[in-house]
Enzyme design. Structure first.
Site, mmCIF file in Angstrom:
data_model
loop_
_atom_site.group_PDB
_atom_site.id
_atom_site.type_symbol
_atom_site.label_atom_id
_atom_site.label_comp_id
_atom_site.label_asym_id
_atom_site.label_seq_id
_atom_site.Cartn_x
_atom_site.Cartn_y
_atom_site.Cartn_z
ATOM 1 N N CYS A 91 0.839 -1.115 0.174
ATOM 2 C CA CYS A 91 -0.026 0.169 -0.074
ATOM 3 C C CYS A 91 0.800 1.267 0.005
ATOM 4 O O CYS A 91 1.816 1.522 0.863
ATOM 5 C CB CYS A 91 -0.728 -0.034 1.401
ATOM 6 S SG CYS A 91 -1.946 1.269 1.273
ATOM 7 N N GLY A 92 0.819 2.021 -1.275
ATOM 8 C CA GLY A 92 1.759 3.302 -1.056
ATOM 9 C C GLY A 92 1.325 4.274 -0.246
ATOM 10 O O GLY A 92 2.189 4.942 0.507
ATOM 11 N N HIS A 93 0.048 4.758 -0.094
ATOM 12 C CA HIS A 93 -0.018 5.681 0.859
ATOM 13 C C HIS A 93 -0.152 5.104 2.208
ATOM 14 O O HIS A 93 0.584 6.111 3.023
ATOM 15 C CB HIS A 93 -1.683 6.340 0.568
ATOM 16 C CG HIS A 93 -2.760 5.337 1.561
ATOM 17 N ND1 HIS A 93 -3.380 4.198 1.232
ATOM 18 C CD2 HIS A 93 -3.034 5.903 2.953
ATOM 19 C CE1 HIS A 93 -4.200 3.849 2.079
ATOM 20 N NE2 HIS A 93 -3.810 4.985 3.184
ATOM 21 N N HIS A 225 -9.287 -3.239 -7.820
ATOM 22 C CA HIS A 225 -9.115 -1.885 -8.163
ATOM 23 C C HIS A 225 -9.331 -1.605 -9.405
ATOM 24 O O HIS A 225 -8.567 -2.213 -10.493
ATOM 25 C CB HIS A 225 -7.528 -1.286 -7.703
ATOM 26 C CG HIS A 225 -7.261 -1.603 -6.279
ATOM 27 N ND1 HIS A 225 -6.878 -2.980 -5.632
ATOM 28 C CD2 HIS A 225 -7.266 -0.934 -5.065
ATOM 29 C CE1 HIS A 225 -6.608 -2.667 -4.514
ATOM 30 N NE2 HIS A 225 -6.715 -1.460 -4.024
ATOM 31 N N ASP A 250 -10.396 5.379 -3.284
ATOM 32 C CA ASP A 250 -9.168 6.076 -2.332
ATOM 33 C C ASP A 250 -9.177 7.555 -2.527
ATOM 34 O O ASP A 250 -9.476 8.105 -3.610
ATOM 35 C CB ASP A 250 -7.829 5.313 -3.300
ATOM 36 C CG ASP A 250 -6.828 5.620 -2.519
ATOM 37 O OD1 ASP A 250 -6.545 6.311 -1.598
ATOM 38 O OD2 ASP A 250 -5.689 4.777 -2.734
ATOM 39 N N CYS A 254 -3.224 7.131 -4.459
ATOM 40 C CA CYS A 254 -2.977 5.796 -4.437
ATOM 41 C C CYS A 254 -1.667 5.547 -5.187
ATOM 42 O O CYS A 254 -1.191 5.618 -6.307
ATOM 43 C CB CYS A 254 -3.981 4.932 -5.462
ATOM 44 S SG CYS A 254 -3.743 3.179 -5.219
ATOM 45 N N GLY A 255 -0.778 5.172 -4.290
ATOM 46 C CA GLY A 255 0.795 4.940 -4.490
ATOM 47 C C GLY A 255 1.147 3.585 -5.351
ATOM 48 O O GLY A 255 1.689 3.803 -6.355
ATOM 49 N N THR A 256 0.462 2.571 -5.138
ATOM 50 C CA THR A 256 0.587 1.483 -5.666
ATOM 51 C C THR A 256 -0.255 1.586 -7.078
ATOM 52 O O THR A 256 0.292 0.932 -8.012
ATOM 53 C CB THR A 256 0.057 0.057 -5.226
ATOM 54 O OG1 THR A 256 -1.486 0.173 -4.709
ATOM 55 C CG2 THR A 256 1.014 -0.218 -4.010
#
Length: 333
Positions: A91-93, A225, A250, A254-256
Site C-alpha cells: 500500500c503506497g499511501h 481496483h 481511494d 494511490c501509491g501502488t
C-alpha cells in the site's frame, strides 16, 4: 472499565487517505516472510482487521498498517497492510503514512535532511526516504516493488455496460485501467455511486472471466481496483477516480495505483525513465511519480517506481473491546 482487547495505534492521513498505524497489542504474527504473515493473518487473525477498520472504530474507507519485526536482515520493520477490503500485499499511501509516523513518534533514529527507512512488505522490500526539517516529516519518497504491465488494450464483456476496453498493470496490487469515457461517466464526485457501480461490475467481470495472477506472490490472484482515467490525462499529468472493492474510493492518489499507471504508460512507450509523472486523486490531492530503473518479475519486463507524497499525524488511540460489546468485529453499513 473492562477490556478483552487493547490495541495502540497512531492515526495519520496521506493526502486525504487514512493510515491507522498499529504499534502495539497484536504480537508477532507467525510466518517466515511478510507474505506468509499476511496469509496467516488473513486466515487466523482477521478479526483484528475487522475490529480496527469497520465501524464504529473505523469507517467505509478505513485503511491501516500493522508494524511487525522484519523477516529479513536488510529491513528495519515489517508491515502488514489492512483495510476494509482485506490485507494488501503493498500500500503506497499506507507506506508514506507509516514512515511519517515512525519519524514523528521517534520510533526510528531521525536524521536530517533525510531519514531512510527500509520496510519489509508482503510484496517485497520498499525503501522510504523521509524528508525531515526541524524534526518534522515534510514528505516521503518511496521506492516501490517492481511494477509491470499484465495485459494491455484488452476488451471484456461487462453485464450492464457492454464491451469495455481495459488494461491491467501491477504496482503492488493489480489495477484495471479504464477510461471514464468508455463507461460514459464524467470525472465528477456527484456521480460517485455510478462510478463505483461500474468499477465493481468491471472487477467482477475480470475476476470471473480472466483474473490476473502474480508469478511470484502467493495469494495475489484477483483485481480489486479499477483506476478510472479522466479525460485529458496523459503521461505527464493524469487524473483518476480509484474504485476499490467492496465499494469505496481511494482519497489519496494511490501509491501502488500510481506505480501501476506509470508501468502501463511505460509499456506503451509514453513514459520514459527519470521523468516526473503527476497523478491526481478524486479529491484533488497529488503524488509525483518517477520510474528510476528497469527490472524483471517472473520473466516479465518491469520498472522500479518512486512515489513522493505527504502525510500528517492526526491522533493517537487505544482501541478497546468491552467483552459485552455486541459488535466485536464492527460492521459495514
Amino acid at each position: 472499565m473492562r477490556s478483552s482487547r487493547m490495541l495502540t495505534a497512531v492515526d495519520s492521513h496521506t493526502e486525504g487517505m487514512p493510515t491507522r498505524v498499529v504499534t502495539g497489542g497484536v504480537g508477532v504474527i507467525p510466518g517466515a516472510t511478510m507474505n506468509e504473515k499476511r496469509l496467516y493473518f488473513m486466515e487466523h487473525m482477521d478479526d483484528i482487521r475487522l475490529f480496527l477498520m469497520n465501524e464504529p472504530r473505523g469507517h467505509a474507507a478505513m485503511s491501516g498498517s500493522i508494524l511487525q519485526p522484519s523477516t529479513r536482515d536488510d529491513a528495519d520493520f515489517g508491515v502488514i497492510y489492512i483495510e476494509v477490503s482485506g490485507c494488501l500485499p503493498m500500500c503506497g499511501h499506507g507506506t508514506i503514512g507509516t514512515a511519517t509516523v515512525l519519524v514523528e513518534t521517534g520510533m526510528v533514529p531521525v536524521v536530517e535532511p533525510e531519514t531512510v527507512i527500509r520496510l519489509d512488505t508482503p510484496a517485497g522490500l520498499v525503501i522510504a526516504r523521509v524528508a525531515v526539517s526541524d524534526g518534522h516529516a515534510d514528505s516521503v519518497t518511496i521506492e516501490n516493488v517492481p511494477s509491470y504491465v499484465e495485459r494491455l488494450d484488452k476488451v471484456i464483456a461487462v453485464p450492464g455496460y457492454g464491451e469495455i476496453p481495459y488494461s491491467i498493470a501491477f504496482g503492488g496490487n493489480f489495477y484495471a485501467m479504464v477510461d471514464l469515457d468508455d463507461v460514459k461517466l464524467p470525472f465528477d464526485r456527484s456521480k460517485q455511486n455510478e462510478i463505483i457501480a461500474a468499477g465493481l461490475a468491471i472487477m467482477d467481470a475480470i475476476n470471473e472471466q480472466d483474473a490476473p495472477k502474480h508469478p511470484e506472490i502467493e495469494g495475489l490472484d484477483h483485481c480489486h481496483h479499477v483506476e478510472f482515467i479522466a479525460p485529458g490525462s496523459d503521461a505527464a499529468y493524469s487524473r483518476h477516480a480509484m474504485a476499490i472493492y467492496p465499494g469505496w474510493f481511494d482519497r489519496s492518489p494511490c501509491g501502488t495505483g500510481t506505480s501501476a499507471r506509470m508501468a502501463e504508460l511505460w509499456g506503451r512507450g509514453e513514459l520514459p525513465l527519470h521523468t516526473d509523472f503527476v497523478n491526481e486523486s478524486f479529491i484533488g490531492s497529488k503524488f509525483t511519480g518517477r520510474l528510476i530503473a528497469e527490472a524483471e518479475v517472473g520473466g516479465i519486463p518491469a520498472v522500479i517506481p518512486t512515489i513522493t507524497g505527504r502525510a500528517w499525524v492526526t491522533g493517537i488511540g487505544q482501541y478497546m473491546l468491552d467483552p459485552a460489546d455486541p459488535f466485536p468485529t464492527g460492521f459495514q453499513f
